[in-house]
Design a protein around this motif. Sequence first.
Motif, PDB file in Angstrom:
ATOM      1  N   TYR A   1      17.173   2.877  52.762  1.00 26.24           N
ATOM      2  CA  TYR A   1      16.325   1.863  52.139  1.00 26.24           C
ATOM      3  C   TYR A   1      16.543   0.509  52.788  1.00 26.24           C
ATOM      4  N   ARG A   2      15.482  -0.293  52.810  1.00 26.14           N
ATOM      5  CA  ARG A   2      15.571  -1.664  53.314  1.00 26.14           C
ATOM      6  C   ARG A   2      14.834  -2.579  52.345  1.00 26.14           C
ATOM      7  N   TYR A   3      15.214  -3.836  52.325  1.00 27.05           N
ATOM      8  CA  TYR A   3      14.577  -4.823  51.456  1.00 27.05           C
ATOM      9  C   TYR A   3      13.146  -5.067  51.919  1.00 27.05           C
ATOM     10  N   SER A   4      12.224  -5.120  50.977  1.00 25.46           N
ATOM     11  CA  SER A   4      10.832  -5.424  51.291  1.00 25.46           C
ATOM     12  C   SER A   4      10.262  -6.278  50.177  1.00 25.46           C
ATOM     13  N   GLU A   5       9.155  -6.935  50.468  1.00 28.85           N
ATOM     14  CA  GLU A   5       8.447  -7.679  49.440  1.00 28.85           C
ATOM     15  C   GLU A   5       6.966  -7.678  49.757  1.00 28.85           C
ATOM     16  N   SER A   6       6.168  -7.900  48.694  1.00 30.93           N
ATOM     17  CA  SER A   6       4.722  -7.859  48.814  1.00 30.93           C
ATOM     18  C   SER A   6       4.108  -8.704  47.710  1.00 30.93           C
ATOM     19  N   THR A   7       2.881  -9.162  47.917  1.00 33.85           N
ATOM     20  CA  THR A   7       2.172  -9.879  46.869  1.00 33.85           C
ATOM     21  C   THR A   7       1.400  -8.915  45.976  1.00 33.85           C
ATOM     22  N   VAL A   8       1.412  -7.631  46.339  1.00 35.47           N
ATOM     23  CA  VAL A   8       0.747  -6.584  45.557  1.00 35.47           C
ATOM     24  C   VAL A   8       1.825  -5.640  45.041  1.00 35.47           C
ATOM     25  N   ARG A   9       1.745  -5.253  43.746  1.00 30.66           N
ATOM     26  CA  ARG A   9       2.751  -4.340  43.190  1.00 30.66           C
ATOM     27  C   ARG A   9       2.667  -3.004  43.921  1.00 30.66           C
ATOM     28  N   PRO A  10       3.777  -2.568  44.532  1.00 34.92           N
ATOM     29  CA  PRO A  10       3.755  -1.319  45.293  1.00 34.92           C
ATOM     30  C   PRO A  10       3.883  -0.087  44.394  1.00 34.92           C
ATOM     31  N   GLU A  11       3.401   1.030  44.889  1.00 36.29           N
ATOM     32  CA  GLU A  11       3.590   2.310  44.210  1.00 36.29           C
ATOM     33  C   GLU A  11       4.996   2.794  44.524  1.00 36.29           C
ATOM     34  N   GLN A  12       5.583   3.593  43.613  1.00 33.93           N
ATOM     35  CA  GLN A  12       6.929   4.111  43.869  1.00 33.93           C
ATOM     36  C   GLN A  12       6.924   5.118  45.010  1.00 33.93           C
ATOM     37  N   VAL A  13       5.880   5.928  45.087  1.00 32.97           N
ATOM     38  CA  VAL A  13       5.725   6.874  46.193  1.00 32.97           C
ATOM     39  C   VAL A  13       4.331   6.680  46.751  1.00 32.97           C
ATOM     40  N   GLN A  14       4.249   6.443  48.055  1.00 28.39           N
ATOM     41  CA  GLN A  14       2.948   6.245  48.693  1.00 28.39           C
ATOM     42  C   GLN A  14       2.896   7.077  49.963  1.00 28.39           C
ATOM     43  N   ILE A  15       1.810   7.827  50.119  1.00 32.79           N
ATOM     44  CA  ILE A  15       1.603   8.616  51.332  1.00 32.79           C
ATOM     45  C   ILE A  15       0.523   7.915  52.140  1.00 32.79           C
ATOM     46  N   SER A  16       0.877   7.576  53.358  1.00 35.55           N
ATOM     47  CA  SER A  16      -0.045   6.873  54.246  1.00 35.55           C
ATOM     48  C   SER A  16      -0.025   7.564  55.604  1.00 35.55           C
ATOM     49  N   GLY A  17      -1.044   8.372  55.854  1.00 32.24           N
ATOM     50  CA  GLY A  17      -1.077   9.122  57.108  1.00 32.24           C
ATOM     51  C   GLY A  17       0.034  10.153  57.135  1.00 32.24           C
ATOM     52  N   ASP A  18       0.884  10.093  58.150  1.00 34.10           N
ATOM     53  CA  ASP A  18       2.001  11.032  58.290  1.00 34.10           C
ATOM     54  C   ASP A  18       3.309  10.462  57.756  1.00 34.10           C
ATOM     55  N   THR A  19       3.232   9.344  57.011  1.00 33.50           N
ATOM     56  CA  THR A  19       4.435   8.688  56.512  1.00 33.50           C
ATOM     57  C   THR A  19       4.426   8.637  54.994  1.00 33.50           C
ATOM     58  N   VAL A  20       5.605   8.891  54.395  1.00 35.55           N
ATOM     59  CA  VAL A  20       5.791   8.769  52.956  1.00 35.55           C
ATOM     60  C   VAL A  20       6.736   7.595  52.728  1.00 35.55           C
ATOM     61  N   TYR A  21       6.333   6.683  51.851  1.00 35.81           N
ATOM     62  CA  TYR A  21       7.157   5.533  51.507  1.00 35.81           C
ATOM     63  C   TYR A  21       7.716   5.742  50.109  1.00 35.81           C
ATOM     64  N   LEU A  22       9.038   5.660  49.984  1.00 32.40           N
ATOM     65  CA  LEU A  22       9.715   5.744  48.695  1.00 32.40           C
ATOM     66  C   LEU A  22      10.203   4.344  48.353  1.00 32.40           C
ATOM     67  N   ARG A  23       9.916   3.916  47.119  1.00 35.04           N
ATOM     68  CA  ARG A  23      10.316   2.568  46.726  1.00 35.04           C
ATOM     69  C   ARG A  23      11.081   2.612  45.409  1.00 35.04           C
ATOM     70  N   LYS A  24      12.084   1.737  45.292  1.00 37.10           N
ATOM     71  CA  LYS A  24      12.885   1.653  44.070  1.00 37.10           C
ATOM     72  C   LYS A  24      13.245   0.198  43.825  1.00 37.10           C
ATOM     73  N   ASP A  25      13.800  -0.059  42.634  1.00 36.40           N
ATOM     74  CA  ASP A  25      14.225  -1.414  42.247  1.00 36.40           C
ATOM     75  C   ASP A  25      13.083  -2.421  42.381  1.00 36.40           C
ATOM     76  N   ILE A  26      11.888  -2.037  41.944  1.00 39.59           N
ATOM     77  CA  ILE A  26      10.716  -2.902  42.048  1.00 39.59           C
ATOM     78  C   ILE A  26      10.795  -3.977  40.962  1.00 39.59           C
ATOM     79  N   LYS A  27      10.760  -5.245  41.394  1.00 38.78           N
ATOM     80  CA  LYS A  27      10.858  -6.364  40.456  1.00 38.78           C
ATOM     81  C   LYS A  27       9.832  -7.431  40.815  1.00 38.78           C
ATOM     82  N   GLU A  28       9.238  -8.018  39.780  1.00 38.42           N
ATOM     83  CA  GLU A  28       8.288  -9.109  39.993  1.00 38.42           C
ATOM     84  C   GLU A  28       9.037 -10.436  39.980  1.00 38.42           C
ATOM     85  N   SER A  29       8.666 -11.316  40.888  1.00 36.81           N
ATOM     86  CA  SER A  29       9.247 -12.652  40.961  1.00 36.81           C
ATOM     87  C   SER A  29       8.119 -13.664  41.120  1.00 36.81           C
TER      88      SER A  29
END
Length: 96
Positions: free
Chosen positions: A5-33
């Motif tokens: 895992y690596r730190y990331s941030e976005s202005t849009v609330r991310p999905e916990q699991v997202q499939i984009s093409g041939d890549t799966v993104y797993l996200r945890k510890d999602i917090k709004e600031s």
Amino acid sequence: MEPTYRYSESTVRPEQVQISGDTVYLRKDIKESKREDMDGGTVSYWTYQEAAMSTEEFNRNSSALLLKRQLNSDGDMLAIMEAMADMYDVLAILME
């Protein structure tokens, strides 16, 4: 297989699991600031931990990942239940 895992941030609330093409993104510890923008307004953004893996790698390891997530969720649920029990004890004392 443990995802990296690596730190990331976005202005849009991310999905916990997202499939984009041939890549799966797993996200945890999602917090709004909130941040102040250049005009003095407030902007919401999301911080989280993110791991990316191929769909093939995800499919090979999905059972282990789901089991680990369930075990972590059980621990989180126990902590919540203990906090609720403590809160009820305090309320009972205050109601006397």
